[in-house]
Design a protein around this motif. Sequence first.
Motif, PDB file in Angstrom:
ATOM      1  N   GLN A  51       0.837  -1.201   0.000  1.00 57.70           N
ATOM      2  CA  GLN A  51       0.000   0.000   0.000  1.00 57.70           C
ATOM      3  C   GLN A  51       0.869   1.247   0.000  1.00 57.70           C
ATOM      4  O   GLN A  51       1.904   1.302   0.668  1.00 57.70           O
ATOM      5  CB  GLN A  51      -0.884  -0.018   1.247  1.00 57.70           C
ATOM      6  CG  GLN A  51      -1.893   1.091   1.297  1.00 57.70           C
ATOM      7  CD  GLN A  51      -2.775   0.961   2.526  1.00 57.70           C
ATOM      8  OE1 GLN A  51      -2.303   0.638   3.605  1.00 57.70           O
ATOM      9  NE2 GLN A  51      -4.054   1.207   2.343  1.00 57.70           N
ATOM     10  N   ILE A  52       0.431   2.254  -0.757  1.00 57.60           N
ATOM     11  CA  ILE A  52       1.132   3.537  -0.772  1.00 57.60           C
ATOM     12  C   ILE A  52       0.798   4.254   0.537  1.00 57.60           C
ATOM     13  O   ILE A  52      -0.353   4.595   0.788  1.00 57.60           O
ATOM     14  CB  ILE A  52       0.700   4.409  -1.968  1.00 57.60           C
ATOM     15  CG1 ILE A  52       1.003   3.705  -3.287  1.00 57.60           C
ATOM     16  CG2 ILE A  52       1.381   5.769  -1.919  1.00 57.60           C
ATOM     17  CD1 ILE A  52       0.468   4.418  -4.513  1.00 57.60           C
ATOM     18  N   LEU A  55       2.856   9.773  -0.412  1.00 53.58           N
ATOM     19  CA  LEU A  55       2.954  10.150  -1.822  1.00 53.58           C
ATOM     20  C   LEU A  55       3.191  11.650  -1.900  1.00 53.58           C
ATOM     21  O   LEU A  55       2.401  12.437  -1.401  1.00 53.58           O
ATOM     22  CB  LEU A  55       1.659   9.767  -2.545  1.00 53.58           C
ATOM     23  CG  LEU A  55       1.590   9.969  -4.041  1.00 53.58           C
ATOM     24  CD1 LEU A  55       2.552   9.022  -4.748  1.00 53.58           C
ATOM     25  CD2 LEU A  55       0.181   9.706  -4.544  1.00 53.58           C
ATOM     26  N   TYR A  62       6.800  11.816  -8.807  1.00 55.46           N
ATOM     27  CA  TYR A  62       6.293  11.455  -7.488  1.00 55.46           C
ATOM     28  C   TYR A  62       7.352  10.667  -6.729  1.00 55.46           C
ATOM     29  O   TYR A  62       8.079   9.859  -7.308  1.00 55.46           O
ATOM     30  CB  TYR A  62       5.045  10.577  -7.588  1.00 55.46           C
ATOM     31  CG  TYR A  62       3.781  11.338  -7.871  1.00 55.46           C
ATOM     32  CD1 TYR A  62       3.101  11.981  -6.850  1.00 55.46           C
ATOM     33  CD2 TYR A  62       3.265  11.412  -9.148  1.00 55.46           C
ATOM     34  CE1 TYR A  62       1.939  12.686  -7.095  1.00 55.46           C
ATOM     35  CE2 TYR A  62       2.098  12.104  -9.415  1.00 55.46           C
ATOM     36  CZ  TYR A  62       1.445  12.734  -8.385  1.00 55.46           C
ATOM     37  OH  TYR A  62       0.299  13.434  -8.634  1.00 55.46           O
ATOM     38  N   MET A  64       7.197   8.085  -3.532  1.00 51.99           N
ATOM     39  CA  MET A  64       6.212   7.402  -2.697  1.00 51.99           C
ATOM     40  C   MET A  64       6.878   6.346  -1.838  1.00 51.99           C
ATOM     41  O   MET A  64       7.932   5.809  -2.185  1.00 51.99           O
ATOM     42  CB  MET A  64       5.099   6.793  -3.539  1.00 51.99           C
ATOM     43  CG  MET A  64       5.492   5.685  -4.443  1.00 51.99           C
ATOM     44  SD  MET A  64       4.047   5.154  -5.375  1.00 51.99           S
ATOM     45  CE  MET A  64       4.692   3.672  -6.094  1.00 51.99           C
ATOM     46  N   GLU A  65       6.255   6.102  -0.715  1.00 56.24           N
ATOM     47  CA  GLU A  65       6.695   5.039   0.184  1.00 56.24           C
ATOM     48  C   GLU A  65       5.637   3.948   0.117  1.00 56.24           C
ATOM     49  O   GLU A  65       4.452   4.203   0.308  1.00 56.24           O
ATOM     50  CB  GLU A  65       6.818   5.565   1.608  1.00 56.24           C
ATOM     51  CG  GLU A  65       7.243   4.526   2.598  1.00 56.24           C
ATOM     52  CD  GLU A  65       7.302   5.083   4.020  1.00 56.24           C
ATOM     53  OE1 GLU A  65       7.546   4.275   4.931  1.00 56.24           O
ATOM     54  OE2 GLU A  65       7.106   6.292   4.209  1.00 56.24           O
ATOM     55  N   VAL A  66       6.072   2.742  -0.184  1.00 60.37           N
ATOM     56  CA  VAL A  66       5.159   1.606  -0.281  1.00 60.37           C
ATOM     57  C   VAL A  66       5.510   0.636   0.833  1.00 60.37           C
ATOM     58  O   VAL A  66       6.664   0.249   0.995  1.00 60.37           O
ATOM     59  CB  VAL A  66       5.282   0.905  -1.655  1.00 60.37           C
ATOM     60  CG1 VAL A  66       4.334  -0.283  -1.730  1.00 60.37           C
ATOM     61  CG2 VAL A  66       5.013   1.881  -2.784  1.00 60.37           C
ATOM     62  N   LEU A 103      -2.456   8.291  -9.170  1.00 59.92           N
ATOM     63  CA  LEU A 103      -1.997   7.591  -7.970  1.00 59.92           C
ATOM     64  C   LEU A 103      -2.493   8.319  -6.732  1.00 59.92           C
ATOM     65  O   LEU A 103      -2.472   9.547  -6.679  1.00 59.92           O
ATOM     66  CB  LEU A 103      -0.468   7.514  -7.939  1.00 59.92           C
ATOM     67  CG  LEU A 103       0.200   6.700  -9.029  1.00 59.92           C
ATOM     68  CD1 LEU A 103       1.710   6.836  -8.932  1.00 59.92           C
ATOM     69  CD2 LEU A 103      -0.211   5.244  -8.938  1.00 59.92           C
ATOM     70  N   GLN A 105      -2.761   8.093  -2.205  1.00 61.61           N
ATOM     71  CA  GLN A 105      -2.307   7.464  -0.973  1.00 61.61           C
ATOM     72  C   GLN A 105      -3.344   6.441  -0.543  1.00 61.61           C
ATOM     73  O   GLN A 105      -4.546   6.668  -0.642  1.00 61.61           O
ATOM     74  CB  GLN A 105      -2.126   8.533   0.104  1.00 61.61           C
ATOM     75  CG  GLN A 105      -1.386   8.051   1.304  1.00 61.61           C
ATOM     76  CD  GLN A 105      -0.969   9.209   2.193  1.00 61.61           C
ATOM     77  OE1 GLN A 105      -0.834  10.326   1.734  1.00 61.61           O
ATOM     78  NE2 GLN A 105      -0.781   8.917   3.466  1.00 61.61           N
TER      79      GLN A 105
END
Length: 136
Positions: A51-52, A55, A62, A64-66, A103, A105
Amino acid sequence: MNNRHITQTLLTILLVSIVFLSGCRSSSATENTGTENNRSLAPQRVDIRGQIVMLRYHEGQYVMEVEGRAPSPNSRYNRAYVLVLPTTEITGLDGQSVNMNELTQGQNVAVLLRGQGEGDFVGMGVARKMWLEEFY
């Protein structure tokens, strides 16, 4: 006598090879059961699936941390910091190309990275391909 041993050795190797190769899985029906249940178009093995959680947009790209849902043998990292460029190939649930502006969050994604990670836990890199997945 020497030819007989060579013939027996070759036949033994052939027999072992046939037995070994016949044990291979011939059906691909069970190969993608994990991703078919989730209706994902992503390959079963990816760098990060999750899951993001963060963002951020900055200068046309972008960051983002997943975060992975749980440790999985089909995911290389448990958490990844991913740079998404305008050239990143993003595929939606319907198989169509998706713009990176769509995209959000909280969205579930599967990502193949170009880059390095820190061990088996944290990955860092540029997204080569990304697939959107269903919410769980």
